[in-house]
Design an enzyme around this catalytic site. Structure first.
Site, PDB file in Angstrom:
ATOM      1  N   GLU A   3       0.822  -1.217   0.000  1.00  0.00           N
ATOM      2  CA  GLU A   3       0.000   0.000   0.000  1.00  0.00           C
ATOM      3  C   GLU A   3       0.856   1.268   0.000  1.00  0.00           C
ATOM      4  O   GLU A   3       1.958   1.274   0.568  1.00  0.00           O
ATOM      5  CB  GLU A   3      -0.885   0.012   1.252  1.00  0.00           C
ATOM      6  CG  GLU A   3      -1.849  -1.143   1.283  1.00  0.00           C
ATOM      7  CD  GLU A   3      -2.470  -1.388   2.665  1.00  0.00           C
ATOM      8  OE1 GLU A   3      -3.649  -1.767   2.706  1.00  0.00           O
ATOM      9  OE2 GLU A   3      -1.778  -1.212   3.674  1.00  0.00           O
ATOM     10  N   ASP A  57      -7.682  -4.968   8.556  1.00  0.00           N
ATOM     11  CA  ASP A  57      -7.270  -3.715   7.912  1.00  0.00           C
ATOM     12  C   ASP A  57      -7.155  -3.840   6.398  1.00  0.00           C
ATOM     13  O   ASP A  57      -6.421  -3.085   5.768  1.00  0.00           O
ATOM     14  CB  ASP A  57      -5.941  -3.229   8.521  1.00  0.00           C
ATOM     15  CG  ASP A  57      -4.832  -4.267   8.413  1.00  0.00           C
ATOM     16  OD1 ASP A  57      -5.091  -5.367   7.891  1.00  0.00           O
ATOM     17  OD2 ASP A  57      -3.707  -3.974   8.837  1.00  0.00           O
TER      18      ASP A  57
HETATM   19  P1  NAD Z   1       2.144 -10.966  13.314  1.00  0.00           P
HETATM   20  O1  NAD Z   1       1.966 -11.905  12.162  1.00  0.00           O
HETATM   21  O2  NAD Z   1       3.509 -10.701  13.833  1.00  0.00           O
HETATM   22  O3  NAD Z   1       1.247 -11.449  14.564  1.00  0.00           O
HETATM   23  C1  NAD Z   1      -0.077 -11.877  14.445  1.00  0.00           C
HETATM   24  C2  NAD Z   1      -0.366 -12.933  15.518  1.00  0.00           C
HETATM   25  O4  NAD Z   1      -1.758 -13.269  15.482  1.00  0.00           O
HETATM   26  C3  NAD Z   1       0.405 -14.240  15.315  1.00  0.00           C
HETATM   27  O5  NAD Z   1       1.173 -14.535  16.457  1.00  0.00           O
HETATM   28  C4  NAD Z   1      -0.703 -15.286  15.082  1.00  0.00           C
HETATM   29  O6  NAD Z   1      -0.375 -16.543  15.625  1.00  0.00           O
HETATM   30  C5  NAD Z   1      -1.874 -14.637  15.800  1.00  0.00           C
HETATM   31  N1  NAD Z   1      -3.196 -15.101  15.389  1.00  0.00           N
HETATM   32  C6  NAD Z   1      -3.663 -15.290  14.125  1.00  0.00           C
HETATM   33  N2  NAD Z   1      -4.967 -15.685  14.173  1.00  0.00           N
HETATM   34  C7  NAD Z   1      -5.317 -15.698  15.491  1.00  0.00           C
HETATM   35  C8  NAD Z   1      -6.535 -15.991  16.174  1.00  0.00           C
HETATM   36  N3  NAD Z   1      -7.646 -16.334  15.513  1.00  0.00           N
HETATM   37  N4  NAD Z   1      -6.557 -15.911  17.520  1.00  0.00           N
HETATM   38  C9  NAD Z   1      -5.440 -15.552  18.208  1.00  0.00           C
HETATM   39  N5  NAD Z   1      -4.252 -15.282  17.609  1.00  0.00           N
HETATM   40  C10 NAD Z   1      -4.208 -15.340  16.278  1.00  0.00           C
HETATM   41  O7  NAD Z   1       1.448  -9.596  12.856  1.00  0.00           O
HETATM   42  P2  NAD Z   1       1.638  -8.148  13.498  1.00  0.00           P
HETATM   43  O8  NAD Z   1       2.709  -7.382  12.826  1.00  0.00           O
HETATM   44  O9  NAD Z   1       1.646  -8.265  14.983  1.00  0.00           O
HETATM   45  O10 NAD Z   1       0.270  -7.469  13.025  1.00  0.00           O
HETATM   46  C11 NAD Z   1      -0.955  -7.884  13.588  1.00  0.00           C
HETATM   47  C12 NAD Z   1      -2.087  -7.363  12.727  1.00  0.00           C
HETATM   48  O11 NAD Z   1      -2.179  -5.953  12.858  1.00  0.00           O
HETATM   49  C13 NAD Z   1      -1.908  -7.652  11.246  1.00  0.00           C
HETATM   50  O12 NAD Z   1      -3.148  -8.094  10.719  1.00  0.00           O
HETATM   51  C14 NAD Z   1      -1.521  -6.316  10.645  1.00  0.00           C
HETATM   52  O13 NAD Z   1      -1.901  -6.192   9.298  1.00  0.00           O
HETATM   53  C15 NAD Z   1      -2.284  -5.385  11.548  1.00  0.00           C
HETATM   54  N6  NAD Z   1      -1.766  -4.018  11.656  1.00  0.00           N
HETATM   55  C16 NAD Z   1      -2.681  -3.021  11.739  1.00  0.00           C
HETATM   56  C17 NAD Z   1      -2.262  -1.713  11.905  1.00  0.00           C
HETATM   57  C18 NAD Z   1      -3.269  -0.617  12.057  1.00  0.00           C
HETATM   58  O14 NAD Z   1      -2.921   0.560  12.026  1.00  0.00           O
HETATM   59  N7  NAD Z   1      -4.526  -0.939  12.273  1.00  0.00           N
HETATM   60  C19 NAD Z   1      -0.884  -1.411  11.933  1.00  0.00           C
HETATM   61  C20 NAD Z   1       0.022  -2.461  11.873  1.00  0.00           C
HETATM   62  C21 NAD Z   1      -0.424  -3.776  11.743  1.00  0.00           C
END
Ligand code: NAD
Length: 360
Positions: free
Chosen positions: A56, A230
């Site tokens: 993005e 997101d």
């Molecule tokens: P990551 O992959 O490091 O961690 C995600 C974790 O979620 C993993 O440990 C995984 O095992 C766990 N998980 C997946 N499905 C699950 C479920 N059903 N129940 C419990 N745990 C579960 O990712 P990250 O960098 O920590 O990012 C997390 C999320 O936040 C991503 O989807 C990312 O796109 C989003 N994000 C959003 C923003 C925002 O501004 N809103 C900013 C950054 C990241």
């Protein structure tokens, strides 16, 4: 020269300020920019999707400065030893169009997302909130935990991740920080983590319409900070949670959130509140302690704009390793760009001539 803030410099700046204070100061910067929401030229981000992720671009300008962020989201990356989210960004002058700063935004995205989450919770959660469930214990989770402990005064964190190693890592990292008065509770399911929590943060990553939180888990008065949904087709909340009659759904920038947020599951006419209207006190979200408030976070460009400006100021003020990049040529005559290049070309050909002469 264009100032450059790489990953090493970010670590230096965060260490200098202290991570709790860094996130709190960044939250105030973001809040100040949301207060002048109407100054900004805003658009939903430009997304290029593939079956495994998204890349993005997030541009924004207040008429004086312009910024953009490049960011990806690839939930399958961690299985290959790569991060789910990486980012970098640029801050430029509108007057000349010249870039002023290029910065890593991977650490910064985690810091600013946590700052934004805590800022939203300051406005939306019950003021006596002390217990937070944190579901999804990956790369973003420490930042969220620190922000809510430092800014909201969260005293109990209830953790769950489908991958127990992720929770091991989060417990280890938080224990190393010895955050005063913070109790950490490991749970065996999302339902157990959420039970009795004042605030529920979901930061999971899966490229699908997931229902990490289901309606029966939600208690009156809860604040939900939904971070992981997101992208189109990537959500965390069962739609009936959003549809509750006592739910108040707050988004960052409505046109982008309708595409990417939890509210993509609902009719386009479903009422949402923009966060700018909350900080400008145009709407009051919580009349009693009983409403369920939902911050449908997707991450909006204004938060990166605020971050880049905050980073630029710190970079100027804090001693240490400063690097500048020759990203833009500096020319004697701006209409004679070629002269700068040709001097090198002729220098090269003279050298090349010298080498072939030596071989003869
Ligand atoms: P990551 O992959 O490091 O961690 C995600 C974790 O979620 C993993 O440990 C995984 O095992 C766990 N998980 C997946 N499905 C699950 C479920 N059903 N129940 C419990 N745990 C579960 O990712 P990250 O960098 O920590 O990012 C997390 C999320 O936040 C991503 O989807 C990312 O796109 C989003 N994000 C959003 C923003 C925002 O501004 N809103 C900013 C950054 C990241």
């Amino acid at each position: 020269m264009v100032q450059y803030i790489g990953t090493e410099r970010i670590k230096e700046l965060v260490a200098h300020v202290g991570i709790g204070r860094f996130i709190a100061e960044l939250a105030r910067e973001i809040e100040a920019d949301f207060r002048r929401w109407d100054d900004f030229d805003k658009s939903p981000r430009h997304a290029v999707h593939s079956p495994v992720g998204v890349i993005e671009l997030m541009p924004i300008s207040d008429g004086n400065e312009y910024s953009f962020k490049y960011v990806n989201g690839h939930p399958k990356n961690t299985a290959q030893g790569l991060l789910t989210v990486t980012a970098f960004g640029v801050l430029a002058e509108v007057d000349t169009g010249y870039p002023r700063l290029i910065a890593e935004l991977t650490f910064t995205t985690a810091l600013r997302t946590a700052a934004m989450s805590a800022l939203a919770a300051q406005w939306l959660a019950r003021p006596d909130s002390r217990v937070m469930a944190l579901v999804g214990n990956g790369a973003q989770s420490e930042f969220q935990a620190i922000a809510f402990h430092h800014i909201l005064g969260v005293r109990e964190l209830r953790l769950f991740d489908t991958d127990p190693h992720a929770t091991d890592k989060l417990v280890r990292n938080l224990s190393a920080l010895s955050l005063p008065g913070l109790e950490i509770v490991r749970c065996t399911s999302t339902a157990e983590a959420v039970r009795g929590a004042d605030i529920v943060t979901t930061a999971t990553a899966a490229k699908r319409k997931a229902a990490v939180l289901t309606p029966e888990m939600i208690e009156p008065g809860m604040h939900i900070n939904a971070v992981g949904g997101d992208c189109p087709g990537k959500t965390e909340l069962h739609r009936d949670i959003l549809m509750r009659s006592d739910a108040r759904v707050v988004v960052e920038f409505e046109p982008q959130s309708r595409i990417e947020g939890e509210v993509q599951q609902l009719e386009p006419t479903f009422p949402v509140i923009e966060f700018a209207d909350v900080v400008k006190r145009k709407v009051s979200v919580r009349a009693t302690g009983q409403e369920v408030t939902i911050f449908d976070s997707v991450g909006f460009a204004i938060e990166d704009f605020s971050s880049l400006r905050y980073l630029e100021r710190l970079h100027r003020e804090v001693g240490g390793t400063r690097t500048a990049l020759d990203l833009v040529p500096s020319v004697r005559d701006p209409k004679d760009l070629f002269a700068d290049l040709v001097s090198t070309l002729t220098g090269c050909s003279a050298q090349a001539r010298g080498r072939s002469a030596a071989r003869v």
